[in-house]
Design a protein around this motif. Structure first.
Motif, PDB file in Angstrom:
ATOM      1  N   LEU A 140       0.817  -1.209   0.000  1.00  0.00           N
ATOM      2  CA  LEU A 140       0.000   0.000   0.000  1.00  0.00           C
ATOM      3  C   LEU A 140       0.849   1.257   0.000  1.00  0.00           C
ATOM      4  CD1 LEU A 140      -2.718  -1.088   2.605  1.00  0.00           C
ATOM      5  CD2 LEU A 140      -2.827  -1.201   0.111  1.00  0.00           C
ATOM      6  N   SER A 141       2.159   1.115   0.214  1.00  0.00           N
ATOM      7  CA  SER A 141       3.046   2.264   0.223  1.00  0.00           C
ATOM      8  C   SER A 141       4.443   1.817  -0.186  1.00  0.00           C
ATOM      9  CB  SER A 141       3.084   2.900   1.618  1.00  0.00           C
ATOM     10  OG  SER A 141       3.662   2.001   2.551  1.00  0.00           O
ATOM     11  N   LYS A 142       5.316   2.786  -0.444  1.00  0.00           N
ATOM     12  CA  LYS A 142       6.700   2.485  -0.792  1.00  0.00           C
ATOM     13  C   LYS A 142       7.388   1.776   0.362  1.00  0.00           C
ATOM     14  CE  LYS A 142      10.950   4.682  -2.435  1.00  0.00           C
ATOM     15  NZ  LYS A 142      11.597   5.971  -2.801  1.00  0.00           N
ATOM     16  N   GLU A 143       7.091   2.204   1.583  1.00  0.00           N
ATOM     17  CA  GLU A 143       7.693   1.595   2.765  1.00  0.00           C
ATOM     18  C   GLU A 143       7.369   0.109   2.852  1.00  0.00           C
ATOM     19  OE1 GLU A 143       5.942   2.693   6.471  1.00  0.00           O
ATOM     20  OE2 GLU A 143       7.820   2.464   7.573  1.00  0.00           O
ATOM     21  N   GLN A 144       6.134  -0.268   2.505  1.00  0.00           N
ATOM     22  CA  GLN A 144       5.714  -1.663   2.620  1.00  0.00           C
ATOM     23  C   GLN A 144       6.331  -2.563   1.546  1.00  0.00           C
ATOM     24  OE1 GLN A 144       1.492  -2.204   2.809  1.00  0.00           O
ATOM     25  NE2 GLN A 144       1.248  -1.018   4.685  1.00  0.00           N
ATOM     26  N   SER A 145       6.924  -1.976   0.508  1.00  0.00           N
ATOM     27  CA  SER A 145       7.506  -2.785  -0.569  1.00  0.00           C
ATOM     28  C   SER A 145       8.905  -3.297  -0.221  1.00  0.00           C
ATOM     29  CB  SER A 145       7.558  -1.977  -1.865  1.00  0.00           C
ATOM     30  OG  SER A 145       8.426  -0.864  -1.732  1.00  0.00           O
ATOM     31  N   TYR A 146       9.400  -2.970   0.986  1.00  0.00           N
ATOM     32  CA  TYR A 146      10.718  -3.418   1.424  1.00  0.00           C
ATOM     33  C   TYR A 146      10.598  -4.247   2.698  1.00  0.00           C
ATOM     34  CZ  TYR A 146      12.812  -0.024  -1.801  1.00  0.00           C
ATOM     35  OH  TYR A 146      13.182   0.665  -2.919  1.00  0.00           O
ATOM     36  N   THR A 147      11.637  -5.052   2.927  1.00  0.00           N
ATOM     37  CA  THR A 147      11.842  -5.686   4.226  1.00  0.00           C
ATOM     38  C   THR A 147      13.088  -5.051   4.828  1.00  0.00           C
ATOM     39  OG1 THR A 147      13.055  -7.471   3.124  1.00  0.00           O
ATOM     40  CG2 THR A 147      10.737  -7.863   3.633  1.00  0.00           C
ATOM     41  N   TYR A 148      13.198  -5.095   6.164  1.00  0.00           N
ATOM     42  CA  TYR A 148      14.194  -4.272   6.840  1.00  0.00           C
ATOM     43  C   TYR A 148      15.007  -5.092   7.850  1.00  0.00           C
ATOM     44  CZ  TYR A 148      11.260  -0.503   5.040  1.00  0.00           C
ATOM     45  OH  TYR A 148      10.534   0.335   4.218  1.00  0.00           O
ATOM     46  N   TYR A 149      16.297  -4.764   7.900  1.00  0.00           N
ATOM     47  CA  TYR A 149      17.180  -5.282   8.944  1.00  0.00           C
ATOM     48  C   TYR A 149      17.861  -4.091   9.605  1.00  0.00           C
ATOM     49  CZ  TYR A 149      21.341  -7.108  11.222  1.00  0.00           C
ATOM     50  OH  TYR A 149      22.321  -7.372  12.139  1.00  0.00           O
ATOM     51  N   LYS A 150      17.844  -4.057  10.940  1.00  0.00           N
ATOM     52  CA  LYS A 150      18.456  -2.963  11.681  1.00  0.00           C
ATOM     53  C   LYS A 150      19.231  -3.541  12.862  1.00  0.00           C
ATOM     54  CE  LYS A 150      16.012   0.774  12.368  1.00  0.00           C
ATOM     55  NZ  LYS A 150      15.020   1.745  12.928  1.00  0.00           N
ATOM     56  N   ASP A 151      20.409  -2.944  13.140  1.00  0.00           N
ATOM     57  CA  ASP A 151      21.172  -3.347  14.314  1.00  0.00           C
ATOM     58  C   ASP A 151      21.802  -2.106  14.926  1.00  0.00           C
ATOM     59  OD1 ASP A 151      23.236  -2.721  12.607  1.00  0.00           O
ATOM     60  OD2 ASP A 151      24.046  -4.753  12.460  1.00  0.00           O
ATOM     61  N   ASN A 152      22.765  -2.295  15.842  1.00  0.00           N
ATOM     62  CA  ASN A 152      23.390  -1.163  16.519  1.00  0.00           C
ATOM     63  C   ASN A 152      24.217  -0.302  15.567  1.00  0.00           C
ATOM     64  OD1 ASN A 152      22.331  -2.341  18.782  1.00  0.00           O
ATOM     65  ND2 ASN A 152      24.236  -3.250  19.467  1.00  0.00           N
ATOM     66  N   ILE A 153      24.604  -0.854  14.425  1.00  0.00           N
ATOM     67  CA  ILE A 153      25.522  -0.169  13.518  1.00  0.00           C
ATOM     68  C   ILE A 153      24.771   0.626  12.462  1.00  0.00           C
ATOM     69  CG2 ILE A 153      27.459  -0.490  11.931  1.00  0.00           C
ATOM     70  CD1 ILE A 153      28.008  -3.128  13.406  1.00  0.00           C
ATOM     71  N   GLY A 154      23.630   0.129  12.023  1.00  0.00           N
ATOM     72  CA  GLY A 154      22.895   0.814  10.976  1.00  0.00           C
ATOM     73  C   GLY A 154      21.673   0.040  10.542  1.00  0.00           C
ATOM     74  N   GLU A 155      21.218   0.300   9.320  1.00  0.00           N
ATOM     75  CA  GLU A 155      20.022  -0.359   8.814  1.00  0.00           C
ATOM     76  C   GLU A 155      20.195  -0.678   7.329  1.00  0.00           C
ATOM     77  OE1 GLU A 155      16.844   3.005   8.038  1.00  0.00           O
ATOM     78  OE2 GLU A 155      17.834   3.323   9.994  1.00  0.00           O
ATOM     79  N   ILE A 156      19.541  -1.756   6.913  1.00  0.00           N
ATOM     80  CA  ILE A 156      19.587  -2.195   5.520  1.00  0.00           C
ATOM     81  C   ILE A 156      18.161  -2.549   5.102  1.00  0.00           C
ATOM     82  CG2 ILE A 156      20.691  -3.728   3.852  1.00  0.00           C
ATOM     83  CD1 ILE A 156      22.702  -4.468   6.059  1.00  0.00           C
ATOM     84  N   ARG A 157      17.778  -2.106   3.918  1.00  0.00           N
ATOM     85  CA  ARG A 157      16.470  -2.491   3.385  1.00  0.00           C
ATOM     86  C   ARG A 157      16.664  -3.184   2.047  1.00  0.00           C
ATOM     87  NH1 ARG A 157      13.039   2.844   2.060  1.00  0.00           N
ATOM     88  NH2 ARG A 157      13.625   3.316   4.207  1.00  0.00           N
TER      89      ARG A 157
END
Length: 423
Positions: free
Chosen positions: A286-303
């Motif tokens: 339903l949005s651009k945000e929902q078209s990704y999956t996300y990984y986040k840790d203490n160092i940063g984030e990856i989509r």
């Protein structure tokens, strides 16, 4: 007393006191201290002394066609009787429903105990005396209904419905602890959910709506739509195998002194036998945000469009071995000690393979694309088919290895592309 013979008596009601025992035509049995039988309404009110309980005993056929006992105990009961349409003999009567009030305890299946302030039992089909029905438990004050299992499981909720012959249970606004999910684990699973549906014979538990599940092994799992848990039989032991989540889902896990958070708006699936997990976006985001999956840790984030995880298990819990992110990968590392509102390095790629224990991320691109890497703080720009990057939490220069046709500067269009995607 025998309710099946009441029609032959020319009376409207009958009161019985002290050690009352009633046997029904369908072999059910009731014991109480006082009984008021209303012949015109085909019903009965039963009560006990303060230190006693009304006891109702019955048997039913399990899924394996075995006869199983059911016992209901409470301070008061009301029993309604019916004459099924399929029965031609007018003097034959069977139980329609039972309402139990006050300190209700129900034992069934030789494994479960249900507790509530009020319970109602009804047959599903009034014309079929061989069809067993539902138990509905409800709270009336602050005391929640409870379902207990001999292996230590318990579920608390505002309302529960139990199809006890099929051993399918549904609860609303529930919380509890599940040990029976995997008896090899020392710690139980803690949960809280809008709804829970437990199909015990199929070894499947569904959590509906807003749900939270916690286990010391893998951390916190939060879902907004549906979480399904399945078991498999291994060497005569039921072990948890699959966790399948639909809708927005967050998995928080701590290992290797790092806090890992995975997010999906589509589906998250874990196979604990294979030690793998997969996160994918919804088919129709339903949005651009929902078209990704996300990984986040203490160092940063990856989509990325898809996240694959391989992990291992030991006595300390789960440990993530490798995370593979595929499709429109976007990496953003934070400035040391400044957190997610800061930016240190950014990169875009088609695929990223990350080894959390070593802190190594390998980014690659498919021809004719290149991996684009930009570190404004250290004035580093790289374009290459493959880049190996060491993600660092401390304030030191990152170790970078690029291979293939490497350029040490990005052109203006490449810088614009990276910044538009990540800044």
């Amino acid at each position: 007393s025998h309710l099946g013979s009441l029609k032959q008596l020319k009376i409207e009601s009958l009161t019985l006191k002290n050690n009352v025992n009633i046997t029904f035509k369908d072999k059910a049995f009731l014991k109480c201290d006082k009984a008021l039988l209303d012949y015109k309404k085909f019903s009965g009110d039963f009560s006990s002394y303060p230190d006693q309980r009304v006891i109702f005993n019955d048997t039913y056929s399990s899924q394996e066609n075995q006869e199983v006992a059911l016992t209901v105990q409470s301070k008061k009961m009301n029993v309604d009787i019916i004459t099924p349409n399929t029965i031609s003999t007018a003097s034959t009567h069977y139980i329609d429903d039972i309402k139990a009030f006050g300190d209700v305890n129900i034992h069934f299946s030789n494994e479960f105990v249900a507790q509530a302030e009020q319970a109602v039992y009804q047959r599903q089909h009034k014309t079929d005396i061989n069809t067993y029905g539902l138990l509905t438990l409800e709270k009336k004050t602050k005391n929640l209904c409870r379902l207990l299992h001999i292996h230590g499981d318990y579920i608390e909720g505002e309302k529960m419905s139990l199809d006890y012959s099929k051993q399918i249970f549904k609860g609303y606004n529930c919380q509890g602890s599940l040990k029976n999910v995997d008896l090899t684990m020392q710690q139980p699973w803690q949960f809280k959910a809008d709804e829970i549906l437990w199909n015990y014979p199929n070894r499947e538990i569904n959590f509906e709506g807003n749900s939270h599940i916690f286990h010391t092994l893998w951390g916190n799992l939060n879902g907004t739509k549906k979480i399904k848990l399945n078991q498999d039989l291994v060497e005569n032991q039921w072990l948890w195998r699959h966790i399948h989540c639909e809708g927005e889902t967050h998995l928080n896990h701590v290992s290797e002194n790092n806090h890992h958070m995975l997010t999906s708006h589509g589906a998250l699936h874990m196979d604990h036998f294979l030690k793998k997990a997969l996160l994918t976006p919804p088919k129709s985001p339903l949005s651009k945000e929902q078209s990704y999956t996300y990984y986040k840790d203490n160092i940063g984030e990856i989509r990325a469009r898809q996240v694959n995880i391989d992990y291992s298990e030991d006595t300390q819990g789960l440990s993530i071995k490798v995370i593979t992110l595929k499709g429109d990968v976007r990496l953003k590392n934070y400035l040391p000690y400044e957190g997610e509102n800061s930016t240190s390095q950014i990169a875009i790629a088609d695929e990223l393979v990350y080894y959390p224990k070593e802190g190594i991320a390998i980014l690659s691109a498919k021809k004719p694309n290149n991996v684009l890497y930009l570190d404004q703080g250290n004035d580093i720009q790289i374009s290459a088919p493959k880049i190996e990057l060491q993600r660092l939490a401390q304030n030191t220069s990152p170790l970078i290895k690029a291979s293939g046709h490497v350029r040490a500067r990005l052109n203006p269009n490449e810088i614009k592309e990276v910044e538009e995607k990540l800044l």
